[in-house]
Design a protein around this motif. Structure first.
Motif, PDB file in Angstrom:
ATOM      1  N   ASN A 257       0.892  -0.831  -0.116  1.00  0.00           N
ATOM      2  CA  ASN A 257      -0.184  -0.338   0.049  1.00  0.00           C
ATOM      3  C   ASN A 257       1.104   1.364   0.091  1.00  0.00           C
ATOM      4  O   ASN A 257       1.789   1.057   0.499  1.00  0.00           O
ATOM      5  CB  ASN A 257      -1.107   0.005   1.054  1.00  0.00           C
ATOM      6  CG  ASN A 257      -1.766   1.109   1.404  1.00  0.00           C
ATOM      7  OD1 ASN A 257      -2.537   1.358   0.645  1.00  0.00           O
ATOM      8  ND2 ASN A 257      -1.458   2.305   2.019  1.00  0.00           N
ATOM      9  N   GLN A 317      -2.490  -1.353  -4.426  1.00  0.00           N
ATOM     10  CA  GLN A 317      -2.922  -1.231  -3.852  1.00  0.00           C
ATOM     11  C   GLN A 317      -2.455   0.471  -3.323  1.00  0.00           C
ATOM     12  O   GLN A 317      -1.710   0.920  -2.761  1.00  0.00           O
ATOM     13  CB  GLN A 317      -3.943  -0.834  -3.020  1.00  0.00           C
ATOM     14  CG  GLN A 317      -3.492  -1.230  -1.758  1.00  0.00           C
ATOM     15  CD  GLN A 317      -4.823  -2.208  -0.499  1.00  0.00           C
ATOM     16  OE1 GLN A 317      -5.411  -2.811  -0.919  1.00  0.00           O
ATOM     17  NE2 GLN A 317      -4.785  -0.874   0.569  1.00  0.00           N
ATOM     18  N   GLY A 319      -3.999   3.558  -1.607  1.00  0.00           N
ATOM     19  CA  GLY A 319      -4.467   4.176  -0.446  1.00  0.00           C
ATOM     20  C   GLY A 319      -4.304   4.756   0.827  1.00  0.00           C
ATOM     21  O   GLY A 319      -3.185   4.658   0.789  1.00  0.00           O
ATOM     22  N   GLU A 324      -7.343   1.960   5.203  1.00  0.00           N
ATOM     23  CA  GLU A 324      -6.753   0.624   5.042  1.00  0.00           C
ATOM     24  C   GLU A 324      -7.231   0.312   6.601  1.00  0.00           C
ATOM     25  O   GLU A 324      -7.746  -1.087   7.099  1.00  0.00           O
ATOM     26  CB  GLU A 324      -6.260   0.728   3.913  1.00  0.00           C
ATOM     27  CG  GLU A 324      -5.583  -1.029   4.003  1.00  0.00           C
ATOM     28  CD  GLU A 324      -6.805  -1.920   3.603  1.00  0.00           C
ATOM     29  OE1 GLU A 324      -6.800  -2.928   3.661  1.00  0.00           O
ATOM     30  OE2 GLU A 324      -7.472  -1.307   3.129  1.00  0.00           O
ATOM     31  N   SER A 328     -10.024  -2.832   8.049  1.00  0.00           N
ATOM     32  CA  SER A 328      -9.505  -4.073   8.538  1.00  0.00           C
ATOM     33  C   SER A 328      -9.568  -4.676  10.344  1.00  0.00           C
ATOM     34  O   SER A 328      -8.538  -4.504  10.740  1.00  0.00           O
ATOM     35  CB  SER A 328      -8.474  -4.525   7.954  1.00  0.00           C
ATOM     36  OG  SER A 328      -8.524  -4.142   6.581  1.00  0.00           O
TER      37      SER A 328
END
Length: 467
Positions: A257, A317, A319, A324, A328
Motif C-alpha cells: 500500500n 493498492q 490508498g 485501510e 480491517s
C-alpha cells in the motif's frame, strides 16, 4: 523477563562516504525479552551463514546475526536456506552505453536480498533509503522467526483440542466401567483429578511437539488458509514487500500500500522485473468467501477456522494507510453470522503482520494498526524522529508520544525505545490489548521495535495498576 544491552561498532565497509561517517562509531541498544521460543532462538542463529556477519549476543542465549553488506556474488536462493543477504547499488552511466547493461538512461540497478529493481535517478522519484538495508534485513529475519512461532502456536492449539477430546472420552469410559459407582466424588478429589488431567494433557502435547518441524510447517502453510497476511502501510518502491514475499516462509497474502500512485507503479514494475507477476492477487476479489464447514461436531462455531480471507498473492493498492487499517478490524476467526450489517458490507479481516516504516514518526498510524492486527500478531514499527525522541525537541515528543525525554542523557536510544514502547502499550490498552516486545533496536537516526499484540484485559488491568 530480563533485558540485555549490547554495544557494537560497524566496520568501515559501507560504499558511501556519508554512511561511513554515520556508522563508524555507532552505539546501538538492543532490548531482548524472553518471548522467543527455543526453536525460534535456535533458528535465529541458523537462518544465515556465519561468514560476513557481526553477531550481537546477550546473556539470554539469544543471538542475532546481521549482514555486513558487500558487493553481492549471487542472490538467487532464500536467506532461510543459508543464503547471505546482500545489497549493492550500481549507478548507470549518462551515455548511451548504459543501455548495454540493460539499464535505461537515468536509472540505477539496486540488488537487495533476492530482489532487484531499476531505480530512477531524479529528485522527484519514489523514496528509497539505502541506509535502511539492515532494517529490512532484520525485518525479514524477525518475521520469519515469528512465522515459526505462529505455526507452533496453531499446531499446539489443534493438538491440545485433539488430545483433550480423546482423553475425555477415555476418562468417561473408565468411569462408566468402574465397579463402585455408589460413592460420590468429593470436590477435593474432582479438583485433584482435573489437575492431573491437565498435567497429562500438557505432557502428551509436549512429547508430540518434539517430533514436529515447525520451520517446514510454516513454509507449507503458505498454500493454505493458515498462511500469514502482511500489510506494508507505506511501501514506496515495494522493495521491502517483495523481499517479504520471496524470503519469509508461510506468507499467503502481501498487501503493498502507498498513497502515491507513482510508488505503486514502480512497485508493479519491480514485481514484473523479478518474475512475480503470476503472484499478483485478483484485483476484483476482496475476500475468499468460504463458508463451508462452519460448525464443529458439537454444533459450535469452530474457533480455528478463518473466514473471508483476502485472496492469496501480492496485492498492489493506492490508498490511505490509516483508512485501510480502520477498515480491517474483523478477527479472521469471527463467523460471518456474527457480523453486523456494517461489518459485512465494509469491513475486512485483520492482518497477521503490520509493518510501519514512515518518514518521521509512526504515531499517526498506531491507533489504526493496533486495531487491525490479529490476536498474537506482530507489529514492526520504525520511528525516524530521533530529534524528538532523543530530547532535542521535548515538547514535540510530548505531543506525539505523551512523554518527556531526558535531554543530554547518556542513554538517548534506550530512552527513545522505552518512550515508543510505552506509547504503543497505552494505545493497545484502550482496546483491551497488551504488547510483548520481542526485539527493540535503536540505531543512528531511527528506532525499530517488533512487538506482539495480544487480547488480554487482565494484563491491561495489571498495567494500569502499575502506572
Amino acid at each position: 523477563e530480563r533485558e540485555q544491552s549490547a554495544r557494537f561498532v560497524l566496520p568501515d565497509r559501507q560504499p558511501m562516504a556519508h554512511l561511513q561517517r554515520g556508522y563508524r562509531q555507532l552505539t546501538t541498544s538492543l532490548t531482548y525479552r524472553l518471548g522467543v521460543s527455543s526453536t525460534a532462538r535456535a533458528a535465529g542463529s541458523a537462518l544465515l551463514p556465519k561468514r560476513n556477519f557481526f553477531t550481537v549476543s546477550s546473556s539470554l542465549d539469544c543471538k542475532l546475526k546481521l549482514p555486513i553488506h558487500q558487493q553481492p556474488n549471487t542472490a538467487t536462493s532464500r536467506p532461510f536456506a543459508n543464503q547471505s543477504t546482500t545489497s549493492a547499488i550500481m549507478p548507470s552511466n549518462t551515455n548511451d552505453a548504459a543501455t548495454s547493461n540493460g539499464l535505461p538512461k537515468g536509472y540505477e540497478k539496486i540488488s537487495e536480498g533476492t530482489i532487484t529493481m531499476h531505480y530512477p535517478q531524479s529528485e522527484n522519484s519514489v523514496f528509497y533509503n539505502p541506509v535502511q538495508v539492515q532494517n529490512r534485513d532484520l525485518s525479514v529475519l524477525m518475521i520469519g522467526m515469528y512465522a515459526e512461532r505462529r505455526a507452533e502456536r496453531m499446531w499446539v492449539t489443534r493438538k491440545r483440542k485433539e488430545v483433550r477430546k480423546r482423553m475425555s472420552q477415555e476418562q468417561r469410559s473408565a468411569t462408566a466401567a468402574a465397579v463402585d459407582t455408589s460413592s460420590k466424588e468429593s470436590k477435593v478429589e474432582r479438583k485433584a483429578r482435573m489437575a492431573q488431567f491437565e498435567k497429562d494433557l500438557d505432557a502428551e502435547v509436549e512429547a508430540a511437539k518434539a517430533s514436529v518441524n515447525f520451520t517446514k510447517l510454516a513454509q507449507e502453510s503458505a498454500t493454505t488458509n493458515d498462511g500469514m497476511s502482511i500489510f506494508e502501510a507505506l511501501a514506496a518502491s515495494g522493495l521491502r514487500s517483495l523481499r517479504y514475499w520471496k524470503e519469509v516462509p508461510g506468507l499467503r497474502t502481501m498487501v503493498v500500500n502507498d498513497l502515491d500512485p507513482g510508488a505503486i507503479d514502480l512497485a508493479r514494475e519491480n514485481v514484473i522485473r523479478n518474475g512475480l507477476e503470476g503472484a499478483l492477487a485478483n484485483e476484483g476479489d476482496e475476500h475468499n468467501k468460504d463458508d463451508t464447514a462452519t460448525t464443529t461436531e458439537e454444533g459450535n462455531i469452530d474457533p480455528l477456522k478463518k473466514y473471508n480471507l483476502r485472496p492469496p498473492g501480492i496485492k498492489l493498492q493506492v490508498g490511505d494507510a490509516t483508512h485501510e487499517m480502520y477498515m480491517s478490524r474483523i478477527p479472521p476467526t469471527l463467523h460471518p453470522s456474527q457480523y453486523n450489517t456494517t461489518q459485512s458490507k465494509y469491513q475486512m479481516t485483520q492482518y497477521d503482520v503490520i509493518d510501519l516504516d514512515p518518514y518521521g514518526s509512526a504515531a499517526p498510524f498506531l491507533d489504526g494498526a493496533l486495531q487491525s492486527i490479529v490476536d498474537g500478531g506482530l507489529m514492526c514499527i520504525t520511528c525516524t524522529d530521533m530529534a524528538a525522541l532523543g530530547g532535542s525537541h521535548p515538547e514535540t515528543c510530548y505531543g506525539r508520544y505523551g512523554a518527556f525525554p531526558v535531554q543530554r542523557s547518556g542513554y538517548l536510544q534506550e530512552l527513545a525505545l522505552r518512550i515508543l514502547l510505552y506509547h504503543v502499550s497505552i494505545i493497545a490498552g484502550r482496546y483491551g490489548r497488551t504488547i510483548r516486545p520481542v526485539l527493540s533496536v535503536g540505531m543512528a537516526f531511527y528506532c525499530r521495535v517488533f512487538v506482539e499484540v495480544w487480547d488480554d484485559k487482565a494484563g491491561v488491568s495489571i498495567f494500569d495498576s502499575q502506572q
